[in-house]
Design a protein around this motif. Structure first.
Motif, PDB file in Angstrom:
ATOM      1  N   LEU A  10       0.832  -1.201   0.000  1.00 62.00           N
ATOM      2  CA  LEU A  10       0.000   0.000   0.000  1.00 62.00           C
ATOM      3  C   LEU A  10       0.871   1.257   0.000  1.00 62.00           C
ATOM      4  O   LEU A  10       0.633   2.196  -0.773  1.00 62.00           O
ATOM      5  N   MET A  11       1.895   1.267   0.849  1.00 60.05           N
ATOM      6  CA  MET A  11       2.786   2.434   0.870  1.00 60.05           C
ATOM      7  C   MET A  11       3.474   2.620  -0.482  1.00 60.05           C
ATOM      8  O   MET A  11       3.589   3.734  -0.986  1.00 60.05           O
ATOM      9  N   LYS A  12       3.930   1.509  -1.069  1.00 60.19           N
ATOM     10  CA  LYS A  12       4.611   1.600  -2.363  1.00 60.19           C
ATOM     11  C   LYS A  12       3.654   2.091  -3.449  1.00 60.19           C
ATOM     12  O   LYS A  12       4.058   2.827  -4.349  1.00 60.19           O
ATOM     13  N   ALA A  13       2.396   1.701  -3.362  1.00 59.55           N
ATOM     14  CA  ALA A  13       1.415   2.175  -4.349  1.00 59.55           C
ATOM     15  C   ALA A  13       1.201   3.683  -4.194  1.00 59.55           C
ATOM     16  O   ALA A  13       1.083   4.409  -5.183  1.00 59.55           O
ATOM     17  N   VAL A  14       1.187   4.161  -2.949  1.00 59.94           N
ATOM     18  CA  VAL A  14       0.977   5.590  -2.706  1.00 59.94           C
ATOM     19  C   VAL A  14       2.112   6.423  -3.307  1.00 59.94           C
ATOM     20  O   VAL A  14       1.874   7.462  -3.923  1.00 59.94           O
ATOM     21  N   VAL A  15       3.358   5.936  -3.158  1.00 61.31           N
ATOM     22  CA  VAL A  15       4.501   6.734  -3.623  1.00 61.31           C
ATOM     23  C   VAL A  15       4.933   6.407  -5.053  1.00 61.31           C
ATOM     24  O   VAL A  15       5.953   6.896  -5.516  1.00 61.31           O
ATOM     25  N   ALA A  68      -7.799   5.269  -6.994  1.00 56.82           N
ATOM     26  CA  ALA A  68      -7.027   6.506  -7.133  1.00 56.82           C
ATOM     27  C   ALA A  68      -6.295   6.863  -5.856  1.00 56.82           C
ATOM     28  O   ALA A  68      -6.735   6.536  -4.753  1.00 56.82           O
ATOM     29  N   VAL A  69      -5.140   7.524  -6.032  1.00 57.57           N
ATOM     30  CA  VAL A  69      -4.405   8.119  -4.914  1.00 57.57           C
ATOM     31  C   VAL A  69      -4.367   9.619  -5.168  1.00 57.57           C
ATOM     32  O   VAL A  69      -3.863  10.070  -6.192  1.00 57.57           O
ATOM     33  N   THR A  70      -4.946  10.365  -4.234  1.00 55.96           N
ATOM     34  CA  THR A  70      -4.998  11.819  -4.390  1.00 55.96           C
ATOM     35  C   THR A  70      -4.218  12.464  -3.257  1.00 55.96           C
ATOM     36  O   THR A  70      -4.416  12.119  -2.094  1.00 55.96           O
ATOM     37  N   PHE A  71      -3.307  13.355  -3.608  1.00 53.01           N
ATOM     38  CA  PHE A  71      -2.509  14.062  -2.605  1.00 53.01           C
ATOM     39  C   PHE A  71      -2.665  15.556  -2.829  1.00 53.01           C
ATOM     40  O   PHE A  71      -2.420  16.042  -3.924  1.00 53.01           O
ATOM     41  N   ARG A  72      -3.094  16.257  -1.796  1.00 53.17           N
ATOM     42  CA  ARG A  72      -3.368  17.696  -1.871  1.00 53.17           C
ATOM     43  C   ARG A  72      -4.248  18.032  -3.074  1.00 53.17           C
ATOM     44  O   ARG A  72      -3.987  18.980  -3.812  1.00 53.17           O
ATOM     45  N   GLY A  73      -5.250  17.176  -3.294  1.00 54.55           N
ATOM     46  CA  GLY A  73      -6.221  17.459  -4.341  1.00 54.55           C
ATOM     47  C   GLY A  73      -5.815  17.056  -5.744  1.00 54.55           C
ATOM     48  O   GLY A  73      -6.596  17.200  -6.680  1.00 54.55           O
ATOM     49  N   THR A  74      -4.601  16.522  -5.894  1.00 57.53           N
ATOM     50  CA  THR A  74      -4.143  16.115  -7.225  1.00 57.53           C
ATOM     51  C   THR A  74      -4.056  14.599  -7.306  1.00 57.53           C
ATOM     52  O   THR A  74      -3.548  13.957  -6.388  1.00 57.53           O
ATOM     53  N   ASP A  75      -4.557  14.028  -8.394  1.00 63.51           N
ATOM     54  CA  ASP A  75      -4.453  12.591  -8.594  1.00 63.51           C
ATOM     55  C   ASP A  75      -3.010  12.229  -8.951  1.00 63.51           C
ATOM     56  O   ASP A  75      -2.506  12.645  -9.996  1.00 63.51           O
ATOM     57  N   ILE A  76      -2.340  11.498  -8.053  1.00 56.60           N
ATOM     58  CA  ILE A  76      -0.930  11.147  -8.294  1.00 56.60           C
ATOM     59  C   ILE A  76      -0.777   9.670  -8.662  1.00 56.60           C
ATOM     60  O   ILE A  76       0.336   9.159  -8.744  1.00 56.60           O
TER      61      ILE A  76
END
Ligand SMILES: Nc1ncnc2c1ncn2[C@@H]1O[C@H](COP(=O)(O)OP(=O)(O)OP(=O)(O)O)[C@@H](O)[C@H]1O
Ligand SMILES: [Mg+2]
Length: 236
Positions: free
Chosen positions: A45-50, A59-67
């Motif tokens: 999960l962590m590797k998918a986030v980064v 989807a992974v969204t960081f500060r409103g942006t889909d990363i």
């Protein structure tokens, strides 16, 4: 809006899915812990986030942006840094050189940041020229965390920061982690030491076999009989 939002993420290795639709969120300034049995997909999960493991669906969204489809080197520049479970320092380089590598993608002069981190990690400041490979487990973990902090993240992901450490050193690492959080950095932790970690967490998630199993505040999870039975055995 959450700082980090992971929605129904499916990810794995090759054809094999490990995460079958996992959802988590981290708000600004929070400490959030993920616990779960060995092999349930916490590190994946962590590797998918980064961006180190491909997000196949969700989807992974960081500060409103889909990363979700961004490469790791781009993601770290947006304020999301990650310390892997193992091999998280360059063993042949000195403490200072490791920190310099951590600051490599900064466009500004990062020397001031190294001094700030030496103030936060006095054990590292005492021996800046020592090779990382010769450090104790606890010191190495501190260095790995300090290296990630070189980029001034808004959110720091730590995969098992207390693994393999003696109880006293573990307490020190957790104390440093709380200090980082007090300085305004949100934290997402994966931890085997569930009791210590949930104690300092605003919220937590329990994963099982690549799926969400439980989610609640840190204290509520500590009081949850299922969590107590499965994850809180031993040291109190
Ligand atoms: N690089 C890889 N290639 C193929 N399979 C992998 C890879 N890394 C992990 N796996 C498999 O994915 C599953 C989940 O592994 P993961 O490391 O995410 O679990 P974890 O919850 O972090 O476990 P632990 O508590 O042991 O760290 C396991 O079955 C593991 O064998
Ligand atoms: Mg793991």
């Amino acid at each position: 809006m959450a700082l980090l939002e992971v929605s129904d993420v499916v990810a794995g290795y090759g054809e094999t899915d490990i995460l079958h639709g996992v959802s988590i969120a981290v708000d600004e300034g929070e400490i959030v812990t993920i616990i779960g049995p060995n092999g349930c997909g916490k590190s994946t999960l962590m590797k998918a986030v980064v961006g180190l493991v491909r997000v196949k669906a969700g989807a992974v969204t960081f500060r409103g942006t889909d990363i979700s489809a961004q490469p790791p080197e781009r993601i770290v520049r947006t304020g999301l840094c990650y310390v892997p479970q193992s091999a998280n320092v360059f063993p042949s380089l000195s403490i200072r050189e490791n920190l310099e590598m951590g600051g490599f993608v900064r466009n500004d002069d990062y020397r001031g940041r190294i001094e700030e981190l030496f103030a936060l990690f006095p054990d590292l400041a005492r021996r800046p020229t020592q090779q990382a490979g010769s450090l104790s487990g606890g010191q190495r973990q501190m260095l790995a965390i300090a290296r990630a902090l070189m980029l001034d993240p808004v959110l720091l992901l730590l995969d098992e920061p207390s693994a393999g450490l003696s109880p006293a050193i573990m307490d020190l690492v957790f104390e440093r982690i709380r200090g980082i959080n007090r300085a305004g950095v949100a934290l997402l932790l994966v931890e085997q030491n569930a009791r210590e970690s949930l104690r300092m967490s605003d919220r937590g998630y329990v994963l099982a076999a690549g799926r969400n199993r439980l989610e609640d505040s840190g204290p509520a999870l500590l009081d949850n009989p299922e969590v107590a039975r499965l994850y809180l055995g031993g040291r109190r």
